[in-house]
Design a protein around this motif. Sequence first.
Motif, PDB file in Angstrom:
ATOM      1  N   GLU A  64      -0.945   5.902   5.740  1.00  0.00           N
ATOM      2  CA  GLU A  64      -1.869   4.953   5.036  1.00  0.00           C
ATOM      3  C   GLU A  64      -1.866   3.651   5.539  1.00  0.00           C
ATOM      4  O   GLU A  64      -2.757   3.116   5.689  1.00  0.00           O
ATOM      5  CB  GLU A  64      -1.245   4.874   3.455  1.00  0.00           C
ATOM      6  N   TRP A  76      -9.310   7.452  -0.866  1.00  0.00           N
ATOM      7  CA  TRP A  76     -10.236   7.397  -2.021  1.00  0.00           C
ATOM      8  C   TRP A  76      -9.488   8.002  -2.907  1.00  0.00           C
ATOM      9  O   TRP A  76      -9.385   7.607  -4.173  1.00  0.00           O
ATOM     10  CB  TRP A  76     -11.335   8.185  -1.893  1.00  0.00           C
ATOM     11  N   ARG A  77      -8.538   9.127  -2.680  1.00  0.00           N
ATOM     12  CA  ARG A  77      -7.666   9.604  -3.748  1.00  0.00           C
ATOM     13  C   ARG A  77      -6.560  10.070  -3.085  1.00  0.00           C
ATOM     14  O   ARG A  77      -6.105  10.255  -1.871  1.00  0.00           O
ATOM     15  CB  ARG A  77      -8.444  11.116  -4.233  1.00  0.00           C
ATOM     16  N   LYS A  78      -5.274  10.089  -3.839  1.00  0.00           N
ATOM     17  CA  LYS A  78      -4.044  10.476  -3.493  1.00  0.00           C
ATOM     18  C   LYS A  78      -3.450  11.224  -4.475  1.00  0.00           C
ATOM     19  O   LYS A  78      -3.520  10.799  -5.720  1.00  0.00           O
ATOM     20  CB  LYS A  78      -2.873   9.206  -3.380  1.00  0.00           C
ATOM     21  N   GLU A  79      -2.962  12.373  -4.049  1.00  0.00           N
ATOM     22  CA  GLU A  79      -2.348  13.435  -5.055  1.00  0.00           C
ATOM     23  C   GLU A  79      -1.038  13.879  -4.437  1.00  0.00           C
ATOM     24  O   GLU A  79      -0.873  13.784  -3.611  1.00  0.00           O
ATOM     25  CB  GLU A  79      -3.249  14.571  -5.209  1.00  0.00           C
ATOM     26  N   ASP A  90      -6.917  11.390   0.534  1.00  0.00           N
ATOM     27  CA  ASP A  90      -8.439  11.842   0.721  1.00  0.00           C
ATOM     28  C   ASP A  90      -9.097  10.683   1.126  1.00  0.00           C
ATOM     29  O   ASP A  90      -9.299   9.575   0.443  1.00  0.00           O
ATOM     30  CB  ASP A  90      -9.033  12.181  -0.473  1.00  0.00           C
ATOM     31  N   TYR A  91      -9.595  10.779   2.412  1.00  0.00           N
ATOM     32  CA  TYR A  91     -10.409   9.632   3.115  1.00  0.00           C
ATOM     33  C   TYR A  91     -11.960   9.997   3.195  1.00  0.00           C
ATOM     34  O   TYR A  91     -12.586   9.527   4.140  1.00  0.00           O
ATOM     35  CB  TYR A  91      -9.770   9.082   4.164  1.00  0.00           C
TER      36      TYR A  91
END
Length: 124
Positions: A64, A76-79, A90-91
Amino acid sequence: MVKKKIVNLSTYLSEIAVHGIQEKKGNDIVRLDLRELNSSVSDFFIICNADSTTQVKAIADSVEEEIYKSTQTNPWRKEGLDSAEWIILDYFDIVVHIFKTEKRDFYGIEDLWGDAQSTSYKSA
């Protein structure tokens, strides 16, 4: 006049992500090129693993940080940050998968995308 080499943004992001993984000594780094596959959800998957949840989290933070320093882009998302056994960043064009070693072996994500061109990288 010197022509500048035009680099695809997703390729550039994937290279930065690999560098971020190498900075924290991620293991078995693989980049899957999904651009030629009809069913692909992104351009690249970058996959690595680490032996502890602490290192998994450190790798995610490093990726990151490196991408943000270079492009001012956040995922956009992190899990998976809570358990840190499989973190996904997720980029859109690239998706970074950071596994704890035994989880990577269990899920075998490379086998699911076996048609993709694969590039392996050394840990730093």
